[in-house]
Design an enzyme around this catalytic site. Structure first.
Site, short mmCIF file in Angstrom:
data_model
loop_
_atom_site.label_atom_id
_atom_site.label_comp_id
_atom_site.label_asym_id
_atom_site.label_seq_id
_atom_site.Cartn_x
_atom_site.Cartn_y
_atom_site.Cartn_z
N ASP A 10 62.10 37.08 -10.16
CA ASP A 10 62.56 37.13 -8.78
C ASP A 10 63.96 37.77 -8.82
O ASP A 10 64.61 37.78 -9.87
CB ASP A 10 62.63 35.69 -8.24
CG ASP A 10 63.23 35.63 -6.86
OD1 ASP A 10 62.78 36.38 -5.99
OD2 ASP A 10 64.19 34.84 -6.66
N LEU A 11 64.41 38.31 -7.70
CA LEU A 11 65.71 39.00 -7.70
C LEU A 11 66.83 38.10 -7.16
O LEU A 11 67.72 37.68 -7.90
CB LEU A 11 65.60 40.28 -6.86
CG LEU A 11 66.88 41.10 -6.71
CD1 LEU A 11 67.35 41.65 -8.05
CD2 LEU A 11 66.64 42.27 -5.74
N ASP A 12 66.75 37.81 -5.84
CA ASP A 12 67.81 37.05 -5.17
C ASP A 12 67.90 35.64 -5.74
O ASP A 12 66.95 34.88 -5.66
CB ASP A 12 67.52 36.96 -3.66
CG ASP A 12 67.52 38.32 -2.98
OD1 ASP A 12 68.39 39.15 -3.30
OD2 ASP A 12 66.65 38.57 -2.13
N THR A 18 72.68 37.18 -4.23
CA THR A 18 72.71 37.79 -2.89
C THR A 18 72.54 36.75 -1.79
O THR A 18 72.69 37.08 -0.62
CB THR A 18 71.58 38.83 -2.77
OG1 THR A 18 70.46 38.32 -3.47
CG2 THR A 18 72.00 40.16 -3.37
N LYS A 46 65.72 30.39 1.40
CA LYS A 46 65.64 31.00 0.07
C LYS A 46 64.18 31.32 -0.30
O LYS A 46 63.33 30.45 -0.22
CB LYS A 46 66.28 30.10 -0.99
CG LYS A 46 67.79 30.16 -0.91
CD LYS A 46 68.45 29.46 -2.08
CE LYS A 46 69.96 29.60 -1.96
NZ LYS A 46 70.67 28.74 -2.90
N SER A 115 59.91 40.58 -6.18
CA SER A 115 60.82 40.11 -5.12
C SER A 115 60.23 40.28 -3.74
O SER A 115 59.51 41.24 -3.47
CB SER A 115 62.13 40.91 -5.21
OG SER A 115 62.93 40.68 -4.08
N ALA A 116 60.60 39.37 -2.84
CA ALA A 116 60.15 39.46 -1.44
C ALA A 116 60.99 40.47 -0.66
O ALA A 116 60.64 40.87 0.45
CB ALA A 116 60.29 38.09 -0.77
N LYS A 146 55.56 35.02 -0.60
CA LYS A 146 55.48 33.81 -1.42
C LYS A 146 55.44 32.60 -0.47
O LYS A 146 56.11 32.64 0.55
CB LYS A 146 56.72 33.70 -2.32
CG LYS A 146 56.89 34.86 -3.31
CD LYS A 146 58.24 34.80 -3.99
CE LYS A 146 58.52 36.06 -4.80
NZ LYS A 146 59.86 36.10 -5.40
N GLU A 170 62.09 32.01 -11.34
CA GLU A 170 62.23 31.80 -9.88
C GLU A 170 63.31 30.78 -9.55
O GLU A 170 63.49 29.81 -10.29
CB GLU A 170 60.91 31.26 -9.33
CG GLU A 170 60.05 32.28 -8.64
CD GLU A 170 60.64 32.83 -7.35
OE1 GLU A 170 61.61 32.26 -6.82
OE2 GLU A 170 60.13 33.85 -6.86
N ASP A 171 63.98 30.98 -8.43
CA ASP A 171 64.97 29.98 -7.98
C ASP A 171 64.51 29.27 -6.71
O ASP A 171 65.23 28.43 -6.19
CB ASP A 171 66.33 30.65 -7.70
CG ASP A 171 66.31 31.49 -6.45
OD1 ASP A 171 65.30 32.21 -6.23
OD2 ASP A 171 67.28 31.43 -5.67
C1 BG6 Z 1 64.14 36.92 -0.78
C2 BG6 Z 1 65.34 36.10 -0.36
O1 BG6 Z 1 64.30 37.36 -2.09
O2 BG6 Z 1 64.02 38.08 0.05
C3 BG6 Z 1 65.24 35.74 1.12
O3 BG6 Z 1 65.39 34.92 -1.14
C4 BG6 Z 1 65.05 37.00 1.95
O4 BG6 Z 1 66.41 35.04 1.51
C5 BG6 Z 1 63.83 37.79 1.45
O5 BG6 Z 1 64.86 36.67 3.32
C6 BG6 Z 1 63.62 39.09 2.20
O6 BG6 Z 1 64.71 39.95 1.96
P1 BG6 Z 1 65.05 41.26 2.78
O7 BG6 Z 1 66.14 41.92 1.97
O8 BG6 Z 1 63.79 42.08 2.81
O9 BG6 Z 1 65.47 40.86 4.14
MG MG Z 2 65.06 33.97 -5.07
#
Ligand code: BG6
Ligand code: MG
Length: 220
Positions: A10-12, A18, A46, A115-116, A146, A170-171
């Site tokens: 996962d990224l964030d 972020t 999150k 990542s989402a 997810k 994952e966090d």
């Molecule tokens: C996830 C974050 O990685 O991405 C969420 O944990 C975020 O907080 C989601 O809403 C979507 O991100 P983005 O950058 O497409 O708005």
């Molecule tokens: Mg995350």
């Protein structure tokens, strides 16, 4: 025990912090809409997709809007968020992340992003992380957020590694569930209080080693 052939990240909150930028942008939107959004509220967002996050935020403010207005609000929030991440650099990679990515590749373990976020490429490019991945799957490639396993299944397919030989980092609780629904093992990065369902939990990737990967004994 099946040996691990790939790690999916996962990224964030796992590779970069972020969450603070998402928080500041949502807080600004809430303020514009006339209510307060706290750091504790932000925990609920999150790992949650942008539009689902907006729905949660509007719920907290007791507000309801039609689709067009919601699209406009999400774009407004994203504009502020993009402004913040455009200034990110190498220094915002979380402790241990780069070292662990390098260790995986040095040991023949493939790496993928799962990542989402639709902004993942901006973050990876600005922090210099892009070259450390064999595959990158983000919110621009998926239709189901997810805890749906889609993002991780696409990652495993892109790496040509069976899910049973993948480990996800994952966090977020929704991310742990997504990993398990994909038939993968999961290492939680953060607190055991929220990530207790994962096979192992580490406070950060600084505590992760390739040797520890092979100690994850549960095969689902
Ligand atoms: C996830 C974050 O990685 O991405 C969420 O944990 C975020 O907080 C989601 O809403 C979507 O991100 P983005 O950058 O497409 O708005
Ligand atoms: Mg995350």
């Amino acid at each position: 025990m099946t040996s691990i052939k790939a790690c999916l990240f996962d990224l964030d909150g796992v590779l970069v912090d972020t969450a603070k930028y998402h928080y500041l942008a949502w807080k600004r939107l809430a303020k514009d809409l006339g209510f307060t959004f706290t750091e504790q509220d932000n925990e609920k967002l999150k790992g949650v997709s942008r539009m689902a996050s907006l729905d949660i935020l509007l719920g907290l403010g007791g507000l309801e809007f039609g689709d067009a207005k919601k699209q406009d609000l999400a774009e407004r929030k994203n504009g502020w968020y993009v402004e913040a991440i455009s200034k990110m650099d190498h220094s915002e990679i979380l402790p241990g992340a780069l070292e662990f990515l390098k260790a995986c590749r040095d040991n023949g373990i493939k790496t993928a992003l799962g990542s989402a976020s639709k902004n993942a490429m901006t973050i990876l490019d600005n922090t210099g992380l892009t070259p450390y991945f064999d595959a990158i799957i983000d919110g621009t490639h998926t239709t189901n957020a997810k805890p749906d396993p889609e993002v991780f299944l696409l990652g495993a397919a892109a790496l040509s590694v069976p899910p049973g030989q993948c480990v996800v980092f994952e966090d977020a609780e929704a991310g742990v569930e997504a990993a398990h629904r994909a038939g993968m093992r999961c290492v939680g990065v953060g607190s055991p209080a929220t990530l207790g369902q994962a096979e192992a939990v580490v406070p950060s990737l600084q505590e992760m080693t390739v040797e520890r990967l092979n100690e994850l004994s549960i095969v689902r």
